[in-house]
Design a protein around this motif. Structure first.
Motif, mmCIF file in Angstrom:
data_model
loop_
_atom_site.group_PDB
_atom_site.id
_atom_site.type_symbol
_atom_site.label_atom_id
_atom_site.label_comp_id
_atom_site.label_asym_id
_atom_site.label_seq_id
_atom_site.Cartn_x
_atom_site.Cartn_y
_atom_site.Cartn_z
ATOM 1 N N ASN A 97 27.454 26.489 23.912
ATOM 2 C CA ASN A 97 27.132 27.071 24.871
ATOM 3 C C ASN A 97 26.426 26.149 26.070
ATOM 4 N N GLY A 98 26.859 24.837 25.901
ATOM 5 C CA GLY A 98 26.442 23.933 26.676
ATOM 6 C C GLY A 98 25.048 23.077 26.420
ATOM 7 N N VAL A 99 24.436 23.401 25.536
ATOM 8 C CA VAL A 99 23.206 22.751 25.417
ATOM 9 C C VAL A 99 23.478 21.480 24.440
ATOM 10 N N THR A 100 23.104 20.257 25.286
ATOM 11 C CA THR A 100 23.358 19.102 24.684
ATOM 12 C C THR A 100 22.076 18.596 23.626
ATOM 13 N N LEU A 101 22.321 18.114 22.489
ATOM 14 C CA LEU A 101 21.236 17.142 21.714
ATOM 15 C C LEU A 101 21.459 15.801 21.916
ATOM 16 N N ASP A 102 20.433 15.373 22.761
ATOM 17 C CA ASP A 102 20.312 14.023 22.931
ATOM 18 C C ASP A 102 19.641 13.088 21.820
ATOM 19 N N PHE A 103 20.552 12.194 21.157
ATOM 20 C CA PHE A 103 19.829 11.406 20.017
ATOM 21 C C PHE A 103 19.366 10.192 20.487
ATOM 22 N N ALA A 104 18.200 9.650 20.460
ATOM 23 C CA ALA A 104 17.539 8.740 20.996
ATOM 24 C C ALA A 104 16.987 7.939 19.662
ATOM 25 N N THR A 105 17.403 6.547 19.681
ATOM 26 C CA THR A 105 16.684 5.799 18.336
ATOM 27 C C THR A 105 15.279 5.300 18.830
ATOM 28 N N ILE A 106 14.388 5.509 18.038
ATOM 29 C CA ILE A 106 12.842 5.093 18.007
ATOM 30 C C ILE A 106 12.619 4.604 16.532
ATOM 31 N N PRO A 107 11.367 3.973 16.562
ATOM 32 C CA PRO A 107 10.969 3.571 15.219
ATOM 33 C C PRO A 107 10.678 4.834 14.255
ATOM 34 N N ALA A 108 11.224 4.378 13.120
ATOM 35 C CA ALA A 108 10.910 5.521 11.923
ATOM 36 C C ALA A 108 9.830 5.995 11.838
ATOM 37 N N GLU A 109 8.660 5.316 11.991
ATOM 38 C CA GLU A 109 7.253 5.770 11.884
ATOM 39 C C GLU A 109 6.868 6.801 12.962
ATOM 40 N N SER A 110 7.756 6.587 14.166
ATOM 41 C CA SER A 110 7.363 7.519 14.990
ATOM 42 C C SER A 110 8.099 8.966 15.069
ATOM 43 N N ILE A 111 8.995 9.173 14.176
ATOM 44 C CA ILE A 111 9.697 10.197 14.196
ATOM 45 C C ILE A 111 9.005 11.458 13.760
ATOM 46 N N THR A 112 8.989 12.716 14.440
ATOM 47 C CA THR A 112 8.395 13.812 14.053
ATOM 48 C C THR A 112 9.621 14.723 13.519
ATOM 49 N N VAL A 113 9.493 15.246 12.641
ATOM 50 C CA VAL A 113 10.538 16.220 12.244
ATOM 51 C C VAL A 113 10.641 17.482 12.939
ATOM 52 N N GLN A 114 11.854 17.731 13.309
ATOM 53 C CA GLN A 114 12.179 19.030 14.119
ATOM 54 C C GLN A 114 13.224 19.867 13.300
ATOM 55 N N HIS A 115 13.178 21.087 13.844
ATOM 56 C CA HIS A 115 14.260 22.022 13.221
ATOM 57 C C HIS A 115 15.004 22.544 14.259
ATOM 58 N N CYS A 116 16.442 22.493 13.938
ATOM 59 C CA CYS A 116 17.584 22.998 14.824
ATOM 60 C C CYS A 116 18.275 23.967 13.982
ATOM 61 N N ALA A 117 18.699 25.139 14.526
ATOM 62 C CA ALA A 117 19.428 26.134 14.057
ATOM 63 C C ALA A 117 20.557 26.417 14.923
ATOM 64 N N PHE A 118 21.823 26.499 14.229
ATOM 65 C CA PHE A 118 22.959 26.593 14.994
ATOM 66 C C PHE A 118 23.732 27.862 14.455
ATOM 67 N N LEU A 119 24.042 28.676 15.527
ATOM 68 C CA LEU A 119 24.888 30.007 15.119
ATOM 69 C C LEU A 119 26.251 29.858 15.156
ATOM 70 N N LEU A 120 27.003 30.046 14.092
ATOM 71 C CA LEU A 120 28.329 29.729 13.977
ATOM 72 C C LEU A 120 29.232 31.053 13.565
ATOM 73 N N SER A 121 30.555 31.020 14.012
ATOM 74 C CA SER A 121 31.134 32.203 13.299
ATOM 75 C C SER A 121 31.447 32.008 11.626
ATOM 76 N N GLU A 122 31.858 33.171 11.145
ATOM 77 C CA GLU A 122 32.223 33.021 9.640
ATOM 78 C C GLU A 122 33.171 31.808 9.345
ATOM 79 N N GLU A 123 34.190 31.838 10.211
ATOM 80 C CA GLU A 123 35.009 30.442 9.629
ATOM 81 C C GLU A 123 34.487 29.082 9.866
ATOM 82 N N GLU A 124 33.809 28.996 11.161
ATOM 83 C CA GLU A 124 32.997 27.827 11.570
ATOM 84 C C GLU A 124 31.840 27.468 10.310
ATOM 85 N N PHE A 125 31.292 28.661 9.804
ATOM 86 C CA PHE A 125 30.500 28.240 8.686
ATOM 87 C C PHE A 125 31.162 27.783 7.463
ATOM 88 N N ASP A 126 32.053 28.458 7.252
ATOM 89 C CA ASP A 126 33.027 27.982 6.016
ATOM 90 C C ASP A 126 33.490 26.364 6.168
#
Length: 132
Positions: A44-73
């Motif tokens: 759907n055109g949303v981009t997840l931009d991964f950025a490297t930062i020091p490990a101690e600065s990472i705040t845990v996030q949650h991402c949910a992805f909607l998939l078709s039944e076939e994609e889920f498999d």
């Protein structure tokens, strides 16, 4: 124009590793590095931009992805093949299980940085259309 989510930044210890991990599970492409970011674009055109930062600065996030039944498999098979622990719930109380919330299937797992990832086949609150 209606409001749409365009991109979000996901902090990681190694942006290439994290982008590659998620792209592999979801059968997406890792985009071309742009500045400090490595993008993974969803259908759907949303981009997840991964950025490297020091490990101690990472705040845990949650991402949910909607998939078709076939994609889920396919994604779920990749999670299992990689030996990634998975759960039926976000709190990890049901390891090695999937859920069947809202008439679909869902599973939670973590990426290499501990971000909570979720794949679902029905959006929350989904109800089957009424028969006519």
């Amino acid at each position: 124009m209606s409001v749409q989510l365009n991109h979000t930044i996901i902090h990681s210890r190694d942006n290439r590793e994290s982008a590659t991990f998620l792209a592999h599970i979801l059968d997406l492409e890792v985009g071309t590095e742009w500045g400090p970011f490595i993008p993974v674009e969803t259908a759907n055109g949303v981009t997840l931009d991964f950025a490297t930062i020091p490990a101690e600065s990472i705040t845990v996030q949650h991402c949910a992805f909607l998939l078709s039944e076939e994609e889920f498999d396919v994604a779920f098979a990749k999670i299992r093949a990689a030996g990634v622990p998975y759960f039926a719930d976000p709190h990890g109380r049901h390891p090695g299980e999937i859920n069947h919330n809202d008439g679909g299937r869902g599973v939670y797992f973590t990426d290499p940085n501990g971000h909570g990832m979720e794949i679902i086949t029905r959006p929350y609150g989904y109800q089957e259309p009424a028969a006519e």
